[in-house]
Design an enzyme around this catalytic site. Structure first.
Site, PDB file in Angstrom:
ATOM      1  N   ASP A   1      52.130  33.923 102.552  1.00 27.47           N
ATOM      2  CA  ASP A   1      53.337  33.929 103.387  1.00 27.47           C
ATOM      3  C   ASP A   1      53.715  35.344 103.825  1.00 27.47           C
ATOM      4  O   ASP A   1      54.885  35.758 103.772  1.00 27.47           O
ATOM      5  CB  ASP A   1      54.533  33.278 102.651  1.00 27.47           C
ATOM      6  CG  ASP A   1      54.285  31.796 102.360  1.00 27.47           C
ATOM      7  OD1 ASP A   1      53.455  31.173 103.043  1.00 27.47           O
ATOM      8  OD2 ASP A   1      54.947  31.262 101.451  1.00 27.47           O
TER       9      ASP A   1
ATOM     10  N   ASP B   1      57.871  31.020 107.908  1.00 26.71           N
ATOM     11  CA  ASP B   1      57.833  30.754 106.461  1.00 26.71           C
ATOM     12  C   ASP B   1      57.205  31.983 105.820  1.00 26.71           C
ATOM     13  O   ASP B   1      55.998  32.015 105.558  1.00 26.71           O
ATOM     14  CB  ASP B   1      57.029  29.472 106.174  1.00 26.71           C
ATOM     15  CG  ASP B   1      57.326  28.916 104.781  1.00 26.71           C
ATOM     16  OD1 ASP B   1      58.141  29.528 104.049  1.00 26.71           O
ATOM     17  OD2 ASP B   1      56.739  27.880 104.417  1.00 26.71           O
TER      18      ASP B   1
ATOM     19  N   ASP C   1      48.423  31.362  98.599  1.00 22.03           N
ATOM     20  CA  ASP C   1      49.215  31.322  99.832  1.00 22.03           C
ATOM     21  C   ASP C   1      50.180  32.505  99.827  1.00 22.03           C
ATOM     22  O   ASP C   1      51.070  32.596  98.989  1.00 22.03           O
ATOM     23  CB  ASP C   1      49.985  29.987  99.831  1.00 22.03           C
ATOM     24  CG  ASP C   1      50.763  29.748 101.101  1.00 22.03           C
ATOM     25  OD1 ASP C   1      50.592  30.504 102.066  1.00 22.03           O
ATOM     26  OD2 ASP C   1      51.559  28.790 101.113  1.00 22.03           O
TER      27      ASP C   1
ATOM     28  N   GLU D   1      53.297  18.635 107.153  1.00 19.68           N
ATOM     29  CA  GLU D   1      52.859  20.044 107.092  1.00 19.68           C
ATOM     30  C   GLU D   1      51.596  20.108 106.246  1.00 19.68           C
ATOM     31  O   GLU D   1      51.669  20.112 105.011  1.00 19.68           O
ATOM     32  CB  GLU D   1      53.979  20.905 106.464  1.00 19.68           C
ATOM     33  CG  GLU D   1      53.603  22.375 106.347  1.00 19.68           C
ATOM     34  CD  GLU D   1      54.704  23.234 105.705  1.00 19.68           C
ATOM     35  OE1 GLU D   1      55.853  22.776 105.563  1.00 19.68           O
ATOM     36  OE2 GLU D   1      54.388  24.382 105.343  1.00 19.68           O
TER      37      GLU D   1
ATOM     38  N   HIS E   1      48.355  28.161 106.075  1.00 21.81           N
ATOM     39  CA  HIS E   1      47.679  26.949 105.609  1.00 21.81           C
ATOM     40  C   HIS E   1      46.403  26.703 106.421  1.00 21.81           C
ATOM     41  O   HIS E   1      45.375  26.290 105.867  1.00 21.81           O
ATOM     42  CB  HIS E   1      48.608  25.735 105.718  1.00 21.81           C
ATOM     43  CG  HIS E   1      49.845  25.840 104.865  1.00 21.81           C
ATOM     44  ND1 HIS E   1      50.791  24.851 104.795  1.00 21.81           N
ATOM     45  CD2 HIS E   1      50.294  26.825 104.027  1.00 21.81           C
ATOM     46  CE1 HIS E   1      51.768  25.199 103.974  1.00 21.81           C
ATOM     47  NE2 HIS E   1      51.488  26.403 103.501  1.00 21.81           N
TER      48      HIS E   1
ATOM     49  N   ASP F   1      68.148  22.039  98.901  1.00 21.06           N
ATOM     50  CA  ASP F   1      68.831  23.216  99.468  1.00 21.06           C
ATOM     51  C   ASP F   1      70.148  22.739 100.074  1.00 21.06           C
ATOM     52  O   ASP F   1      71.169  23.421  99.993  1.00 21.06           O
ATOM     53  CB  ASP F   1      68.024  23.869 100.603  1.00 21.06           C
ATOM     54  CG  ASP F   1      66.720  24.494 100.133  1.00 21.06           C
ATOM     55  OD1 ASP F   1      66.697  25.063  99.028  1.00 21.06           O
ATOM     56  OD2 ASP F   1      65.731  24.415 100.893  1.00 21.06           O
TER      57      ASP F   1
ATOM     58  N   GLU G   1      51.489  25.497 109.648  1.00 20.40           N
ATOM     59  CA  GLU G   1      51.742  26.823 109.072  1.00 20.40           C
ATOM     60  C   GLU G   1      50.481  27.666 109.223  1.00 20.40           C
ATOM     61  O   GLU G   1      49.387  27.239 108.825  1.00 20.40           O
ATOM     62  CB  GLU G   1      52.143  26.697 107.590  1.00 20.40           C
ATOM     63  CG  GLU G   1      52.224  28.072 106.944  1.00 20.40           C
ATOM     64  CD  GLU G   1      53.011  28.141 105.664  1.00 20.40           C
ATOM     65  OE1 GLU G   1      54.006  27.410 105.518  1.00 20.40           O
ATOM     66  OE2 GLU G   1      52.630  28.958 104.806  1.00 20.40           O
TER      67      GLU G   1
ATOM     68  N   HIS H   1      65.174  22.129 102.361  1.00 24.80           N
ATOM     69  CA  HIS H   1      64.726  21.118 101.408  1.00 24.80           C
ATOM     70  C   HIS H   1      65.943  20.237 101.156  1.00 24.80           C
ATOM     71  O   HIS H   1      67.084  20.684 101.310  1.00 24.80           O
ATOM     72  CB  HIS H   1      64.273  21.748 100.087  1.00 24.80           C
ATOM     73  CG  HIS H   1      63.030  22.584 100.234  1.00 24.80           C
ATOM     74  ND1 HIS H   1      62.995  23.914  99.918  1.00 24.80           N
ATOM     75  CD2 HIS H   1      61.800  22.262 100.670  1.00 24.80           C
ATOM     76  CE1 HIS H   1      61.768  24.388 100.147  1.00 24.80           C
ATOM     77  NE2 HIS H   1      61.030  23.399 100.614  1.00 24.80           N
TER      78      HIS H   1
HETATM   79  C1  GLO Z   1      54.276  25.934 100.845  1.00 25.69           C
HETATM   80  C2  GLO Z   1      54.950  25.433 102.028  1.00 25.69           C
HETATM   81  C3  GLO Z   1      56.431  25.279 101.836  1.00 25.69           C
HETATM   82  C4  GLO Z   1      57.007  24.321 102.859  1.00 25.69           C
HETATM   83  C5  GLO Z   1      58.440  24.000 102.602  1.00 25.69           C
HETATM   84  C6  GLO Z   1      59.000  23.016 103.614  1.00 25.69           C
HETATM   85  O1  GLO Z   1      53.148  26.310 100.839  1.00 25.69           O
HETATM   86  O2  GLO Z   1      54.667  26.244 103.126  1.00 25.69           O
HETATM   87  O3  GLO Z   1      57.080  26.517 101.936  1.00 25.69           O
HETATM   88  O4  GLO Z   1      56.859  24.830 104.133  1.00 25.69           O
HETATM   89  O5  GLO Z   1      58.553  23.494 101.331  1.00 25.69           O
HETATM   90  O6  GLO Z   1      58.582  21.753 103.341  1.00 25.69           O
HETATM   91 MG    MG Z   2      55.470  26.181 105.052  1.00 25.28          MG
END
Ligand code: GLO
Ligand code: MG
Length: 344
Positions: free
Chosen positions: A250, A283, A248, A174, A213, A52, A210, A49
């Site tokens: 992950d 992720d 979500d 994304e 997602h 980050d 992702e 980010h």
């Molecule tokens: C959240 C996203 C998040 C993005 C990250 C990069 O649901 O997956 O983790 O991937 O902020 O932009």
């Molecule tokens: Mg992501």
């Protein structure tokens, strides 16, 4: 048919275990300590980010931001790590409460645009040409709050501003259908690629898929990947797993549905993913129950599962599969895959 697979993750994937119902359960790990773990875990690139890369950037001058980004580049070079992308974080500042590019407040939209342009500058200072846009709050809780046609135009205007700001930058959108919003405007890769076509330079707008997602959108991640690959638009991935239609999660790659994970690996490998330098991003989130000290296993395990599934895919008897496909004996094909996954 063979991809080249090198792995990346973002520092947020080593986390303290907070969830909406409870506080952190592990001490925070300083950024340099996180960086020091990448290689040992099997990873060679870092996803960032904007904050980050440069913490508290909103309180710094542009010069100070770029100076810190340049210092980070030196650290990365010294550690042998590659910066994969920079993603403007447009969902935490009070000015992004109603969204970034689609906020109903013009001054908040200006903040989102300016912060995105600065993310492009940070990407340049780090030495990557890739920006990722997770359009977290570009959506609504109630339909009537925004105009969906206007919202798409506003996102296009923001992307155009970034493309104009730098002639080499590429933007990977994304998509995600929900969370934190009820519905978002760019829920799938088809929407992302379609949006790209509305911009001033569609050749520089692509996508990051992702797994979770796609699953939240009710779609199969490998088919979403195939769609993007057919358009030459799969510029990164966020592999993980997701147990049904809920928040979500992950989860570690392959941990819910090994066959669904296998098909993602297979489509990537079949169509030479990574040969152009694209990374395999993970992720993934450690379970809240995981104790400090072993709270990076979700990363190395996900990579291990990816590589094991790659072995399975590459060891399949393709001519046997082709014959079954010609015979239209998909029951036998189904069993062949299940046996391969079972190691039998
Ligand atoms: C959240 C996203 C998040 C993005 C990250 C990069 O649901 O997956 O983790 O991937 O902020 O932009
Ligand atoms: Mg992501």
């Amino acid at each position: 048919m063979a991809g080249t697979f090198r792995f990346s993750f973002g520092p947020w994937n080593i986390s303290q275990g907070a969830d909406p119902f409870g506080p952190t359960v592990r001490d925070s790990i300083a950024f340099p300590e996180k960086l020091a773990q990448y290689k040992a875990l099997g990873f060679d690139a870092v996803q960032f980010h904007d904050d980050d890369a440069v913490p508290n950037l909103d309180s710094l001058s542009s010069d100070a931001v770029l100076k810190q980004a340049a210092a980070l580049k030196t650290t990365l070079d010294d550690s042998g790590l590659t910066p994969e992308f920079v993603a403007p974080r447009l969902w935490e500042d009070p000015r992004t409460i109603d969204g970034g590019y689609t906020s109903n407040d013009a001054s908040c939209r200006a903040y989102a645009r300016d912060r995105s342009l600065q993310a492009v500058d940070i990407a340049n200072a780090l030495g990557t040409d890739l920006i990722v846009l997770w359009l977290a709050r570009e959506g609504t809780y109630v339909r009537e709050a925004k105009d969906s046609k206007r919202a798409v135009e506003q996102i296009v205007e923001a992307v155009d501003a970034m493309l104009a700001h730098d002639k080499n930058i590429r933007i990977a959108i994304e998509p995600k259908p929900n969370e934190p919003m009820d519905h978002t405007y760019i829920p799938t890769i088809g929407h992302a690629i379609g949006l790209g076509l509305l911009t001033s330079d569609p050749s520089r707008v692509g996508g990051l898929i992702e797994s979770a997602h796609a699953i939240l959108a009710g779609l199969d991640p490998s088919d979403e990947m195939g769609y993007a690959l057919a358009h030459n638009k799969l510029w990164s991935v966020h592999l993980n797993d997701q147990n049904g239609l809920k928040f979500d999660q992950d989860k570690a790659f392959g941990s819910v549905d090994l066959r669904r994970a296998f098909n993602q690996v297979r489509i990537l490998d079949k169509h030479d993913y990574g040969n152009d330098g694209a990374w395999v991003g993970l992720d993934v989130k450690a379970m809240r129950t995981q104790k400090a000290g072993v709270a990076t296993k979700h990363l190395s395990n996900s990579r291990e599962v990816f590589l094991a599934l790659l072995d399975v895919s590459r060891s399949l008897d393709e001519s046997k599969m082709d014959a079954l496909i010609t015979e239209r004996d998909y029951e036998e094909l189904d069993l062949l895959i299940m046996k391969a996954l079972l190691g039998r």
